[in-house]
Design a protein around this motif. Structure first.
Motif, PDB file in Angstrom:
ATOM      1  N   ALA A 209       0.838  -1.206   0.000  1.00 17.10           N
ATOM      2  CA  ALA A 209       0.000   0.000   0.000  1.00 17.10           C
ATOM      3  C   ALA A 209       0.867   1.248   0.000  1.00 17.10           C
ATOM      4  CB  ALA A 209      -0.917   0.007   1.221  1.00 17.10           C
ATOM      5  N   PRO A 210       0.627   2.198  -0.900  1.00 17.65           N
ATOM      6  CA  PRO A 210       1.396   3.447  -0.886  1.00 17.65           C
ATOM      7  C   PRO A 210       1.165   4.223   0.416  1.00 17.65           C
ATOM      8  CG  PRO A 210       0.160   3.198  -2.935  1.00 17.65           C
ATOM      9  CD  PRO A 210      -0.349   2.153  -2.001  1.00 17.65           C
ATOM     10  N   HIS A 270      10.708  -1.867   8.450  1.00 14.26           N
ATOM     11  CA  HIS A 270      10.609  -2.721   7.263  1.00 14.26           C
ATOM     12  C   HIS A 270       9.390  -2.351   6.433  1.00 14.26           C
ATOM     13  CE1 HIS A 270      10.792  -6.281   4.742  1.00 14.26           C
ATOM     14  NE2 HIS A 270       9.540  -6.556   5.071  1.00 14.26           N
ATOM     15  N   LEU A 271       8.239  -2.196   7.082  1.00 13.70           N
ATOM     16  CA  LEU A 271       7.026  -1.840   6.356  1.00 13.70           C
ATOM     17  C   LEU A 271       7.131  -0.445   5.760  1.00 13.70           C
ATOM     18  CD1 LEU A 271       4.223  -3.312   8.645  1.00 13.70           C
ATOM     19  CD2 LEU A 271       4.741  -3.987   6.297  1.00 13.70           C
ATOM     20  N   LEU A 272       7.755   0.476   6.494  1.00 14.63           N
ATOM     21  CA  LEU A 272       7.928   1.828   5.969  1.00 14.63           C
ATOM     22  C   LEU A 272       8.745   1.802   4.686  1.00 14.63           C
ATOM     23  CD1 LEU A 272       7.680   4.874   6.127  1.00 14.63           C
ATOM     24  CD2 LEU A 272       9.618   4.897   7.724  1.00 14.63           C
ATOM     25  N   GLY A 277       8.626   2.441  -1.073  1.00 16.51           N
ATOM     26  CA  GLY A 277       9.091   1.991  -2.374  1.00 16.51           C
ATOM     27  C   GLY A 277       8.007   1.873  -3.415  1.00 16.51           C
ATOM     28  N   VAL A 278       6.750   1.729  -2.989  1.00 19.20           N
ATOM     29  CA  VAL A 278       5.643   1.607  -3.954  1.00 19.20           C
ATOM     30  C   VAL A 278       4.794   2.870  -4.015  1.00 19.20           C
ATOM     31  CG1 VAL A 278       5.533  -0.899  -3.679  1.00 19.20           C
ATOM     32  CG2 VAL A 278       4.071   0.548  -2.259  1.00 19.20           C
ATOM     33  N   LYS A 319      18.839   5.805   2.428  1.00 18.77           N
ATOM     34  CA  LYS A 319      19.097   5.777   0.980  1.00 18.77           C
ATOM     35  C   LYS A 319      17.824   6.112   0.206  1.00 18.77           C
ATOM     36  CE  LYS A 319      21.228   2.837  -2.554  1.00 18.77           C
ATOM     37  NZ  LYS A 319      20.162   2.632  -3.546  1.00 18.77           N
ATOM     38  N   GLN A 320      16.692   5.513   0.643  1.00 17.79           N
ATOM     39  CA  GLN A 320      15.428   5.841  -0.019  1.00 17.79           C
ATOM     40  C   GLN A 320      15.112   7.328   0.124  1.00 17.79           C
ATOM     41  OE1 GLN A 320      13.142   2.544   2.005  1.00 17.79           O
ATOM     42  NE2 GLN A 320      12.137   2.452   0.006  1.00 17.79           N
TER      43      GLN A 320
END
Length: 388
Positions: A209-210, A270-272, A277-278, A319-320
């Motif tokens: 989910a975005p 992790h979920l963040l 990413g999506v 990095k993201q």
């Protein structure tokens, strides 16, 4: 009597031959080194060099004996680091001289049997975290007794544990219904700690989910907090070890470390990362910039923690964030740190420390890992300077 004498002579021959076996000699040398009998360790190492010439394990062992002779007061972990460097930093992953690693439990003192001996929910929870799987009846008991768990670290770990797919859906729902309001109380009681509010915000969401505009505002609030995890790893381990030791677990230090890894509660970061990413163009350009800054800030706090896994999770969030912000200097900086971390990931398998039969080395390695695993492993990646 002649038969007895013959048997004794045969046994003596067998023992003499066995004592010349490289694996036996290696263990003998390590035991002598542990006891401080450096002369005996030298003799065994010399015989090893004759019977197993060119073996990298023997080179490290010989260098370690030399280190202990030169500076016996030096920490075992530091001595091992220097010995490994002196031996040319060999990869010992495929070693046949190092004995096989002992199992984490044995018979009547296994972590599994800790459940039967334990009476309190926190002890049974730590046993479950150390071992993983629980039978249906055990799952139901733990879910029904979660109100007796008071340690904030264990409550977060329980929340993550009961999110697992291996648990019965009904039990999972019952446990999470109890744990969620208790985690909210934890978040309210520790307003500067990121870990719990991040977990609460994202734990019920899909990784596909975005990130939404509403979530972005809460992420910015979380990003402004000063700490990711408040409880030091050393204390987490000591408490888990004490609980497991109280119910007779063999080698409670190792089992406690397994439990502590589960207590890190990294579902939130992790979920963040997955959801960021999506997200793509689901947010406006201004909102993506805000999300990038939140990712960087949250990642910085996570990367400040002492474990290698937390550090790497934090760096990947950073990095993201740098990619979203289109800031090449930050991206270069964090990419180099990730590459360094990836080198560290390969250090432990190369050293095979868990297989070295030297209890003092094992203790020193665990202590250094608990104190600051990132700094500890980084020393094995960075070259030693001349004279160090």
């Amino acid at each position: 009597m002649e038969d007895v004498a013959a048997v004794q002579r045969e046994s003596a021959v067998v023992f003499a031959k066995a004592s010349e076996e490289p694996g036996t000699l290696f263990v003998q040398a390590c035991h002598s080194l542990e006891e401080g009998a450096l002369g005996d360790a030298d003799l065994a190492a010399a015989r090893l060099r004759a019977t197993a010439p060119g073996r990298p394990e023997v080179a490290v062992l010989s260098a370690l004996i030399a280190q202990r002779r030169q500076k016996p007061e030096r920490n075992w972990q530091d001595a091992f680091l220097r010995a490994w460097n002196d031996a040319g930093r060999p990869n010992l992953r495929e070693s046949s001289l190092l004995p096989a690693e002992e199992p984490s439990d044995d018979g009547e003192t296994s972590v599994g049997l800790a459940w039967a001996r334990a009476k309190k929910a926190d002890t049974r929870l730590v046993a479950a975290l150390a071992e993983g799987a629980l039978e249906e009846e055990q799952q139901r008991w733990l879910a029904a007794n979660l109100m007796d768990v008071t340690d904030p670290v264990l409550l977060r770990a329980a929340f993550e544990y009961f999110r697992g797919d291996a648990l019965l859906p009904g039990v999972r729902a019952e446990a999470l219904a109890v744990l969620r309001p208790r985690l909210q109380q934890l978040a309210d009681a520790a307003p500067q700690e990121m870990q719990t509010p991040l977990l609460l915000l994202l734990a019920q969401s899909s990784p596909d989910a975005p990130v939404t505009t509403g979530e972005l505002q809460e992420l910015e609030r979380i990003a402004s907090l000063s700490d990711y995890r408040a409880t030091p790893l050393v204390r987490m381990h000591a408490e888990a070890e004490w609980l497991l030791q109280s119910v007779g677990v063999a080698r409670p230090q190792a089992s406690a470390f397994s439990a502590v890894v589960s207590e890190l509660a990294l579902t939130g970061p992790h979920l963040l990362s997955k959801r960021a990413g999506v997200t793509g163009d689901k947010l406006s350009a201004a909102e993506r910039e805000r999300l990038g800054r939140a990712l960087w800030a949250i990642g910085e706090r996570v990367a400040e923690e002492s474990t290698l896994v937390e550090h790497m999770v934090g760096l990947r969030l950073m990095k993201q964030g740098a990619e979203m912000l289109k800031e090449p200097e930050r991206l270069t900086q964090v990419t180099a740190a990730i590459q360094e971390g990836q080198q560290m990931i390969g250090v432990a398998p190369a050293l095979q420390v868990a297989r070295w039969p030297i209890p003092s080395l094992q203790q020193a390695w665990l202590a250094a890992t608990l104190e600051n695993e990132w700094a500890h492993l980084r020393a094995f990646v960075a070259p030693l300077k001349h004279g160090e």
